[in-house]
Scaffold this motif. Structure first.
Motif, mmCIF file in Angstrom:
data_model
loop_
_atom_site.group_PDB
_atom_site.id
_atom_site.type_symbol
_atom_site.label_atom_id
_atom_site.label_comp_id
_atom_site.label_asym_id
_atom_site.label_seq_id
_atom_site.Cartn_x
_atom_site.Cartn_y
_atom_site.Cartn_z
ATOM 1 N N ASP A 42 0.875 -1.281 -0.024
ATOM 2 C CA ASP A 42 0.030 -0.127 -0.130
ATOM 3 C C ASP A 42 0.692 1.146 -0.021
ATOM 4 O O ASP A 42 0.373 2.188 -0.436
ATOM 5 N N GLY A 43 2.237 1.232 0.528
ATOM 6 C CA GLY A 43 2.783 2.333 0.681
ATOM 7 C C GLY A 43 3.562 2.758 -0.634
ATOM 8 O O GLY A 43 4.369 3.595 -0.687
ATOM 9 N N LEU A 44 3.549 1.817 -1.712
ATOM 10 C CA LEU A 44 4.414 2.082 -2.737
ATOM 11 C C LEU A 44 3.842 3.085 -3.681
ATOM 12 O O LEU A 44 2.521 3.317 -3.655
ATOM 13 N N ALA A 45 4.584 3.697 -4.390
ATOM 14 C CA ALA A 45 4.186 4.830 -5.392
ATOM 15 C C ALA A 45 3.378 3.998 -6.676
ATOM 16 O O ALA A 45 3.552 2.702 -6.716
ATOM 17 N N THR A 46 2.577 4.708 -7.210
ATOM 18 C CA THR A 46 1.623 4.076 -8.053
ATOM 19 C C THR A 46 2.653 3.206 -9.340
ATOM 20 O O THR A 46 2.373 2.307 -9.780
ATOM 21 N N ASP A 47 3.553 3.921 -9.609
ATOM 22 C CA ASP A 47 4.363 3.265 -10.734
ATOM 23 C C ASP A 47 5.362 2.296 -10.320
ATOM 24 O O ASP A 47 6.280 1.712 -10.843
ATOM 25 N N THR A 48 5.696 2.177 -8.900
ATOM 26 C CA THR A 48 6.599 1.143 -8.523
ATOM 27 C C THR A 48 6.150 -0.132 -8.606
ATOM 28 O O THR A 48 4.892 -0.439 -8.030
ATOM 29 N N ILE A 49 7.010 -1.106 -8.752
ATOM 30 C CA ILE A 49 6.721 -2.557 -8.778
ATOM 31 C C ILE A 49 7.944 -3.269 -8.019
ATOM 32 O O ILE A 49 9.167 -2.702 -8.415
ATOM 33 N N LEU A 50 7.565 -4.164 -7.470
ATOM 34 C CA LEU A 50 8.554 -5.158 -6.680
ATOM 35 C C LEU A 50 8.331 -6.610 -7.267
ATOM 36 O O LEU A 50 7.501 -7.131 -7.397
ATOM 37 N N LEU A 51 9.663 -6.933 -8.040
ATOM 38 C CA LEU A 51 9.788 -8.164 -8.936
ATOM 39 C C LEU A 51 10.546 -9.068 -8.006
ATOM 40 O O LEU A 51 11.778 -8.662 -7.408
ATOM 41 N N ASP A 52 10.513 -10.459 -8.120
ATOM 42 C CA ASP A 52 11.382 -11.379 -7.684
ATOM 43 C C ASP A 52 12.144 -11.851 -8.919
ATOM 44 O O ASP A 52 11.670 -12.210 -9.934
ATOM 45 N N LEU A 53 13.195 -12.146 -8.736
ATOM 46 C CA LEU A 53 14.303 -12.536 -10.005
ATOM 47 C C LEU A 53 14.956 -13.888 -9.465
ATOM 48 O O LEU A 53 15.428 -14.088 -8.527
ATOM 49 N N THR A 54 14.684 -14.793 -10.355
ATOM 50 C CA THR A 54 15.315 -15.874 -10.275
ATOM 51 C C THR A 54 16.200 -16.367 -11.613
ATOM 52 O O THR A 54 16.093 -15.672 -12.488
ATOM 53 N N HIS A 55 16.814 -17.486 -11.489
ATOM 54 C CA HIS A 55 17.926 -17.944 -12.517
ATOM 55 C C HIS A 55 17.973 -19.118 -12.717
ATOM 56 O O HIS A 55 17.971 -19.979 -11.665
#
Length: 251
Positions: A42-55
């Protein structure tokens, strides 16, 4: 069997399923961990995105890496390069439906795709996993070479080589032995342990036991008896430390 799956400070839908937990403490722990699931973004800016990265070649998972929806695919590739070592031209990127490839793929982005396209084009949500498939046949990460320590050749030294080294524990013990023929590591370790026990007792307010005194700097030191200096062996330190320990237990 009851299984509780805790991943970081959040849970993942679609792959992990809620299970019945009989233990009251575990239920409380689960409730604590999941308490903010509904509002964690909820506290993130509208255009901010948190992604998980795997390999594909690594077990490590980079969780909640921050991006902007206006960042380009090239920016994503550069971040993956920094974290995995795979150059952008060898990255096949999979935007996953769940947390693993088994959950399905939303977008399959080949290495030659337009790196100027913005991440928002792929419609990722917070928590989306982007899986990098390393297509470099000569990749340094292949076969676990970045994570599997069993593949590292161990340095081995012969006993003769170690014996010739200076500054080692063996060298120190040898020099102590030259200065005091009665010295041995077991005796040194015991006397040091006894000194630490007496020091702790003094800090707690107990009187100094026989065989110890305070030096000019206010530190406890062991007083050598005449028979110890002459090498006859009998040590009063053990009895003194034991007496101090007994006082503590009695207190």
């Amino acid at each position: 069997d009851t299984v509780l799956v805790l991943v970081g400070v959040r849970t993942y839908p679609s792959t992990y399923h809620a299970m019945s937990i009989a233990n009251e403490d575990l239920r409380a722990l689960q409730a604590y961990v999941k308490a903010a699931d509904a509002t964690q973004y909820d506290g993130l800016a509208t255009d901010t995105i948190l992604l998980d990265l795997t390999h594909s070649n690594l077990r490590q998972r980079h969780a909640e890496i921050r991006f902007d929806l206006h960042d380009t695919l090239g920016t994503l590739r550069q971040r993956i390069h920094q974290k995995s070592g795979t150059p952008p031209q060898f990255q096949r990127l999979l935007f996953l439906r769940g947390n693993t490839v088994d959950g399905g793929v939303l977008y399959d982005v080949p290495p030659e795709a337009d790196d100027g396209r913005m991440l928002g084009y792929y419609g990722p949500a917070n928590g989306t996993t982007v899986h990098c498939v390393d297509v470099d046949p000569h990749s340094g990460s292949r076969g676990g070479r970045y994570e599997d320590t069993s593949l590292v050749e161990k340095y081995r030294m012969t006993d003769e080589e170690y014996d010739r080294r200076r500054g080692t524990l063996r060298d120190w013990g040898r020099r102590q032995k030259e200065a005091d023929p009665t010295f041995n590591l077991a005796k040194h370790a015991r006397e040091h342990r006894e000194l630490m026990d007496v020091t702790r007792q003094v800090k707690l307010g107990y009187p100094l036991p026989e065989g110890y005194e305070m030096d000019s700097g206010g530190k406890v030191k062991r007083v050598e008896k005449e028979n110890e200096v002459n090498g006859s062996g009998g040590s009063a330190a053990s009895a003194s430390a034991a007496a101090a320990g007994g006082s503590s237990a009695g207190g």
